[in-house]
Design an enzyme around this catalytic site. Structure first.
Site, PDB file in Angstrom:
ATOM      1  N   SER A  30     -29.131 -44.172 -88.030  1.00 53.07           N
ATOM      2  CA  SER A  30     -28.850 -42.736 -87.966  1.00 53.07           C
ATOM      3  C   SER A  30     -29.322 -42.133 -86.641  1.00 53.07           C
ATOM      4  O   SER A  30     -28.879 -41.057 -86.271  1.00 53.07           O
ATOM      5  CB  SER A  30     -29.556 -42.031 -89.126  1.00 53.07           C
ATOM      6  OG  SER A  30     -30.955 -42.257 -89.038  1.00 53.07           O
ATOM      7  N   CYS A  92     -30.759 -49.545 -90.451  1.00 53.37           N
ATOM      8  CA  CYS A  92     -31.133 -48.299 -91.118  1.00 53.37           C
ATOM      9  C   CYS A  92     -31.249 -48.625 -92.600  1.00 53.37           C
ATOM     10  O   CYS A  92     -30.271 -49.067 -93.218  1.00 53.37           O
ATOM     11  CB  CYS A  92     -30.046 -47.258 -90.890  1.00 53.37           C
ATOM     12  SG  CYS A  92     -30.275 -45.740 -91.839  1.00 53.37           S
ATOM     13  N   CYS A 206     -38.378 -47.828 -93.507  1.00 53.42           N
ATOM     14  CA  CYS A 206     -37.504 -46.983 -92.687  1.00 53.42           C
ATOM     15  C   CYS A 206     -37.732 -47.413 -91.246  1.00 53.42           C
ATOM     16  O   CYS A 206     -38.885 -47.566 -90.820  1.00 53.42           O
ATOM     17  CB  CYS A 206     -37.864 -45.505 -92.864  1.00 53.42           C
ATOM     18  SG  CYS A 206     -36.981 -44.413 -91.716  1.00 53.42           S
TER      19      CYS A 206
END
Ligand code: DGL
Length: 290
Positions: A30, A92, A206
């Site tokens: 992202s 991601c 993450c």
């Protein structure tokens, strides 16, 4: 649509077709978080070329619905596939959690590696007590992606998942240390390590979170290991390419990296260099529409 290679001059003899092995590996996230994965990929596969796409225009993914994330991921993948890639890395966790099966179904012949399975393997390799705390975006936690991936590898493991969405904003801001970062970390991790027995491993679920490692380390009890999926993802990509006979020959010219972002080249370069651990110039980042 992005033109990645200059057109050959009209009078030139036809170029030999680029061998599949020589094509780059597509990587997307992202934003700049996936650069932590790209860094490990480059260290593990120095001969390979990469095209990295950060969907900065639509970040964060972690607060979006699974339907939106699948749509965004499909558009990112389509842009990279149209450029000519031999493999795709979903760098991601949020996109891998929501969209890996959809992308595999759409591109059945393309090797696609997400970061969740390698992250689960890294956490299980690190834990001694089989108690693992996962921190991730809201979307990844809502999908239960790590809980399932870890359970598939070791059904005995005890997993807690905590959404830490603001960490993404901190990381994208380049705020990796300092009193505000410490306060936010303590607020989110409150209670995560107070159970008895407590987890002995913190999995950064993450790809934005590894830049917060030093601040996280300072907030954690000493014996807790911090792991992320970058290295194990790079190894998974290497073995998949080897299996499919797609590794670039070391005798070919060294690999290059092309950076694409859907918004804000200057910001991408400035913050991205923290994640990449190397200088990244604005001029090296092309802004594209997906
Ligand atoms: N870096 C991404 C991840 O690994 C997502 C961050 C976001 O866009 O919310 O989940």
């Amino acid at each position: 649509m992005v033109t990645l290679h200059a057109s050959p001059p009209v009078s030139a003899a036809p170029e030999p077709t680029v061998a599949t092995c020589d094509l780059p590996i597509g990587v997307f996230d992202s934003g700049v978080g996936g650069l932590t994965v790209l860094r490990a990929l480059r260290e593990t596969l120095p001969h390979e070329s990469f095209i990295y796409l950060g969907d900065t225009a639509r970040l964060p993914y972690g607060t979006k619905s699974p339907e939106s994330v699948v749509r965004y991921a499909t558009q990112c993948a389509a842009t990279l596939v149209a450029s000519g890639i031999k493999a795709l890395v979903i760098a991601c966790n949020t996109a891998a959690s929501a969209a890996l099966p959809a992308l595999q179904a759409r591109y059945p012949l393309l090797p696609i590696v997400g970061v969740v399975e390698p992250g689960a393997a890294a956490a299980l390799a690190a834990t001694r007590s089989q108690r693992i705390a996962v921190i991730a975006t809201e979307g990844t936690v809502r999908a239960g992606a790590y809980r399932r991936a870890i359970a598939r590898l070791n059904p005995q493991a005890v997993v807690t998942e905590t959404p830490c969405q603001v960490f993404v904003a901190l990381a994208e801001e380049g705020w990796t240390q300092g009193p505000i970062v410490d306060l936010i970390i303590r607020q989110y991790l409150q209670g995560v390590f107070s159970e008895d027995p407590a987890p002995d491993t913190l999995l950064l679920g993450c790809t934005h979170f590894p830049v917060l490692s030093a601040a996280l380390r300072a907030a954690l009890p000493d014996p807790v290991a911090i792991v992320d999926s970058a290295q194990t993802t790079a190894l998974a990509v290497a073995s998949r390419l080897q299996l499919e006979d797609l590794l670039k020959s070391p005798s070919r010219p060294a690999g290059v990296v092309q950076f694409l972002a859907t918004d804000g080249a200057a910001r991408f370069a400035r913050v991205g260099s923290i994640f990449l651990g190397a200088p990244l110039l604005e001029a090296a980042v092309a802004v594209v529409d997906v």
